[in-house]
Write a protein that holds these residues in place. Sequence first.
Motif, short mmCIF file in Angstrom:
data_model
loop_
_atom_site.label_atom_id
_atom_site.label_comp_id
_atom_site.label_asym_id
_atom_site.label_seq_id
_atom_site.Cartn_x
_atom_site.Cartn_y
_atom_site.Cartn_z
N UNK A 83 48.83 73.29 15.60
CA UNK A 83 49.25 73.91 16.86
C UNK A 83 49.05 72.94 18.02
N UNK A 84 47.90 72.28 18.06
CA UNK A 84 47.62 71.35 19.16
C UNK A 84 48.56 70.16 19.16
N UNK A 85 48.78 69.58 17.99
CA UNK A 85 49.63 68.40 17.89
C UNK A 85 51.02 68.70 18.45
N UNK A 216 44.85 60.79 31.28
CA UNK A 216 43.75 61.03 30.35
C UNK A 216 42.99 62.31 30.68
N UNK A 217 42.66 62.49 31.95
CA UNK A 217 41.90 63.68 32.35
C UNK A 217 42.70 64.95 32.10
N UNK A 218 43.97 64.94 32.47
CA UNK A 218 44.82 66.12 32.27
C UNK A 218 45.00 66.42 30.79
N UNK A 219 45.23 65.39 30.00
CA UNK A 219 45.38 65.59 28.55
C UNK A 219 44.11 66.16 27.94
N UNK A 220 42.96 65.67 28.41
CA UNK A 220 41.70 66.20 27.90
C UNK A 220 41.55 67.68 28.21
N UNK A 221 41.91 68.07 29.43
CA UNK A 221 41.84 69.49 29.80
C UNK A 221 42.81 70.33 28.98
N UNK A 222 44.02 69.81 28.78
CA UNK A 222 45.03 70.54 28.01
C UNK A 222 44.57 70.72 26.56
N UNK A 223 44.02 69.68 25.97
CA UNK A 223 43.56 69.77 24.59
C UNK A 223 42.39 70.74 24.46
N UNK A 224 41.43 70.66 25.40
CA UNK A 224 40.29 71.58 25.36
C UNK A 224 40.74 73.03 25.50
N UNK A 225 41.62 73.29 26.46
CA UNK A 225 42.14 74.65 26.63
C UNK A 225 42.96 75.08 25.42
N UNK A 226 43.70 74.14 24.83
CA UNK A 226 44.49 74.46 23.64
C UNK A 226 43.62 74.88 22.47
N UNK A 227 42.50 74.18 22.27
CA UNK A 227 41.59 74.56 21.19
C UNK A 227 41.04 75.96 21.43
#
Length: 297
Positions: A83-85, A216-227
């Motif tokens: 789902x995240x990928x 990088x910061x935005x992607x990190x937030x998106x991945x964390x929220x996605x999990x």
Amino acid sequence: MNPKRSFGSFENWLLVLGLCYLLVFAGLPLLYNLVMSFQEVDTMAPGNWWARPWVGFANYIDVLQRPEARGVWVNTGIFIVLSLVFQVGLGFGLALLFQEAFLGATVMRGLFLAGWIMPGLVAGVIWKLMFAGDFGVLNHVLLTLGLAKESIYWLSDARYALYAVVIANVWLGVPFNMLLLSAGLAQIPKDLYEAAELDGAGTWQRFYTITLPMMQSTLGAVIALGVIMTIQQFDLVAALTQGGPANASQVAQYWSWQLSFQTFEIAPGSAVASLMLVAVVATAVVYVRATRHERWV
């Protein structure tokens, strides 16, 4: 300099009310669930929560040693990773697309966001009709294009059930990822791209040297929220497969509900929910530690 705000200021009272709301409607249920995971809960004689027998980690050992436990955790991991990928990948691609000005961009962006605001159960029912083996739209498209030789029974075939839920979850989550990533892309100064283009940098060079580092910061937030959002995704599983067939699409969040409200094993169900909470907290901690060096102004 800004004057110091007194404790009785409007902003502080709003903060206090917000904290009280979180404590009552989020903190207490979480605490109650955690307590039940260490107790023996008899649904026929609930009694006082503090008077129930304490069993330590017996409920956790029980759910981890059950025959279906391994399959549940493997399915949960596959569900989250796939789902995240695709959510982040497709969301990033769409965000880059809509950064460009072209006819109909605003309307298309709005149509994508319309899918995101749809309740999960409604989206699940729609996808259930699309996945139908005999009359589903997906099978019709695959057969018409010659990509399949016969109808695929997505929801009743153990080989495809989990991936059907993943497809529906990706469709539901892509607009949210697109929205957050679009906001991050909008913060990148256009001067950087213009300077790089003048230096002869191509499209891919600008992407790798400017876009990715700045995101990088935005992607990190998106991945964390996605999990976090994928771990708690319950509606789609309930609407599409109910964890079947033969637990082929069973994931932890639906298993916790089944234990608690179908077989009335409330304490083991609470243990599964607590393990999911640990995963959510661990994700949040990793994200905060990874971004703690950044300064917000």
